[in-house]
Design a protein around this motif. Structure first.
Motif, PDB file in Angstrom:
ATOM      1  N   SER A  49      14.004  -2.707   4.541  1.00 47.43           N
ATOM      2  CA  SER A  49      14.874  -1.633   4.071  1.00 47.43           C
ATOM      3  C   SER A  49      14.195  -0.863   2.943  1.00 47.43           C
ATOM      4  O   SER A  49      13.324  -1.385   2.240  1.00 47.43           O
ATOM      5  N   VAL A  50      14.605   0.384   2.797  1.00 50.68           N
ATOM      6  CA  VAL A  50      14.055   1.215   1.728  1.00 50.68           C
ATOM      7  C   VAL A  50      14.327   0.580   0.364  1.00 50.68           C
ATOM      8  O   VAL A  50      13.460   0.540  -0.504  1.00 50.68           O
ATOM      9  N   ASP A  51      15.522   0.062   0.172  1.00 47.14           N
ATOM     10  CA  ASP A  51      15.875  -0.541  -1.122  1.00 47.14           C
ATOM     11  C   ASP A  51      14.991  -1.750  -1.432  1.00 47.14           C
ATOM     12  O   ASP A  51      14.568  -1.946  -2.575  1.00 47.14           O
ATOM     13  N   ALA A  52      14.724  -2.574  -0.419  1.00 46.38           N
ATOM     14  CA  ALA A  52      13.884  -3.749  -0.634  1.00 46.38           C
ATOM     15  C   ALA A  52      12.464  -3.356  -0.996  1.00 46.38           C
ATOM     16  O   ALA A  52      11.844  -3.947  -1.885  1.00 46.38           O
ATOM     17  N   ILE A  53      11.942  -2.351  -0.325  1.00 41.33           N
ATOM     18  CA  ILE A  53      10.573  -1.915  -0.582  1.00 41.33           C
ATOM     19  C   ILE A  53      10.449  -1.279  -1.967  1.00 41.33           C
ATOM     20  O   ILE A  53       9.488  -1.550  -2.702  1.00 41.33           O
ATOM     21  N   THR A  54      11.413  -0.459  -2.333  1.00 48.11           N
ATOM     22  CA  THR A  54      11.340   0.169  -3.661  1.00 48.11           C
ATOM     23  C   THR A  54      11.459  -0.876  -4.762  1.00 48.11           C
ATOM     24  O   THR A  54      10.808  -0.763  -5.803  1.00 48.11           O
ATOM     25  N   PHE A  55      12.266  -1.902  -4.536  1.00 47.64           N
ATOM     26  CA  PHE A  55      12.398  -2.978  -5.534  1.00 47.64           C
ATOM     27  C   PHE A  55      11.062  -3.694  -5.727  1.00 47.64           C
ATOM     28  O   PHE A  55      10.646  -3.949  -6.855  1.00 47.64           O
ATOM     29  N   ILE A  56      10.397  -4.024  -4.628  1.00 53.24           N
ATOM     30  CA  ILE A  56       9.113  -4.709  -4.730  1.00 53.24           C
ATOM     31  C   ILE A  56       8.080  -3.824  -5.411  1.00 53.24           C
ATOM     32  O   ILE A  56       7.311  -4.276  -6.266  1.00 53.24           O
ATOM     33  N   ALA A  57       8.063  -2.540  -5.065  1.00 45.18           N
ATOM     34  CA  ALA A  57       7.108  -1.622  -5.676  1.00 45.18           C
ATOM     35  C   ALA A  57       7.324  -1.519  -7.179  1.00 45.18           C
ATOM     36  O   ALA A  57       6.369  -1.593  -7.963  1.00 45.18           O
ATOM     37  N   ARG A  58       8.570  -1.373  -7.593  1.00 48.23           N
ATOM     38  CA  ARG A  58       8.852  -1.241  -9.028  1.00 48.23           C
ATOM     39  C   ARG A  58       8.592  -2.539  -9.778  1.00 48.23           C
ATOM     40  O   ARG A  58       8.440  -2.534 -11.002  1.00 48.23           O
ATOM     41  N   SER A  59       8.551  -3.655  -9.050  1.00 41.91           N
ATOM     42  CA  SER A  59       8.272  -4.951  -9.673  1.00 41.91           C
ATOM     43  C   SER A  59       6.777  -5.230  -9.763  1.00 41.91           C
ATOM     44  O   SER A  59       6.382  -6.246 -10.337  1.00 41.91           O
ATOM     45  N   CYS A  60       5.962  -4.363  -9.196  1.00 43.90           N
ATOM     46  CA  CYS A  60       4.509  -4.553  -9.200  1.00 43.90           C
ATOM     47  C   CYS A  60       3.954  -4.126 -10.556  1.00 43.90           C
ATOM     48  O   CYS A  60       3.902  -2.926 -10.845  1.00 43.90           O
ATOM     49  N   PRO A  61       3.549  -5.054 -11.423  1.00 41.38           N
ATOM     50  CA  PRO A  61       3.151  -4.687 -12.781  1.00 41.38           C
ATOM     51  C   PRO A  61       1.870  -3.873 -12.855  1.00 41.38           C
ATOM     52  O   PRO A  61       1.669  -3.101 -13.788  1.00 41.38           O
ATOM     53  N   SER A  62       0.997  -4.026 -11.863  1.00 39.43           N
ATOM     54  CA  SER A  62      -0.282  -3.329 -11.909  1.00 39.43           C
ATOM     55  C   SER A  62      -0.196  -1.897 -11.419  1.00 39.43           C
ATOM     56  O   SER A  62      -1.135  -1.117 -11.597  1.00 39.43           O
ATOM     57  N   GLY A  63       0.919  -1.532 -10.765  1.00 42.14           N
ATOM     58  CA  GLY A  63       1.034  -0.199 -10.208  1.00 42.14           C
ATOM     59  C   GLY A  63       0.259  -0.025  -8.919  1.00 42.14           C
ATOM     60  O   GLY A  63       0.107   1.101  -8.427  1.00 42.14           O
TER      61      GLY A  63
END
Length: 209
Positions: A49-63
């Motif tokens: 889902s879009v929400d799941a993917i955006t959550f994982i991306a925003r949780s990625c500390p390295s960008g």
């Protein structure tokens, strides 16, 4: 920048291998989208889902992981408070609307051990080099900033410190505020006696980077 995007129906997922040091986080977070040990394409935007993917991306500390939404939802916004978190025996984790050595970013993990082969970014060399530095330094007395957001300019000084200009709160690994600054020089050679701040030790150490 080495970022490439994998296109999906509702969201495109971007990946910059030069910045990635935490790939296990996204693989464990959603292995259907981020497929471990895949021989070919390993990112599958339509598998989650879009929400799941955006959550994982925003949780990625390295960008390393970013996204572009196609469903009309909002793209990632800069944080309300610019922070740099001091990782125990590890890098400096920035979260801000940043310009780093000419590149734009909202998240980044920058080397503070001096051993990275990908300076100014962390590449995990702190683990191999045995770098030891507290993520819980003593706090300084500081007054609240007039503004806590805005653009942050991060400039690695030649063979020297990390110059940071803009509103910034320096935070410990457990979330304590260490200092509030609008201009600071942070150690990136690994030798300062006043980590995370630069004390000029890079000169005696012969740091190159």
């Amino acid at each position: 920048m080495t970022r490439r995007f994998v296109e999906g129906e509702a969201i495109d997922v971007g990946f910059d291998g030069k910045r990635c040091i935490h790939s296990r986080n996204c693989v464990l977070g959603h292995p259907d989208v981020f497929e471990p040990n895949a021989p070919g394409e390993w990112i599958h935007p339509d598998a989650g889902s879009v929400d799941a993917i955006t959550f994982i991306a925003r949780s990625c500390p390295s960008g390393a992981i970013t996204y572009r939404r196609k469903d009309g939802g909002p793209d990632e916004q800069p944080p309300v408070v610019n922070t740099v978190r001091i990782r125990e025996n590890g890098p400096l984790a920035f979260s801000a609307d940043m310009e780093i050595a000419g590149e734009d970013a909202l998240r980044a993990t920058l080397c503070r051990c001096g051993a990275s082969g990908n300076k100014p970014y962390c590449d995990g060399s702190h683990t191999k080099s045995g770098f030891a530095a507290s993520g819980e330094p003593a706090a300084k007395e500081s007054s609240p900033l007039e503004a806590r957001d805005g653009t942050l300019k991060v400039t690695p000084q030649p063979n020297g410190s990390l110059k940071v200009e803009g509103n910034l709160e320096i935070v410990s690994g457990t979330g304590r505020t260490i200092d509030r600054v609008t201009r600071v020089f942070l150690c990136r050679c690994g030798h300062s006696k006043n980590k995370p701040f630069c004390d000029g030790s890079h000169k005696a150490a012969g740091f190159v980077g």
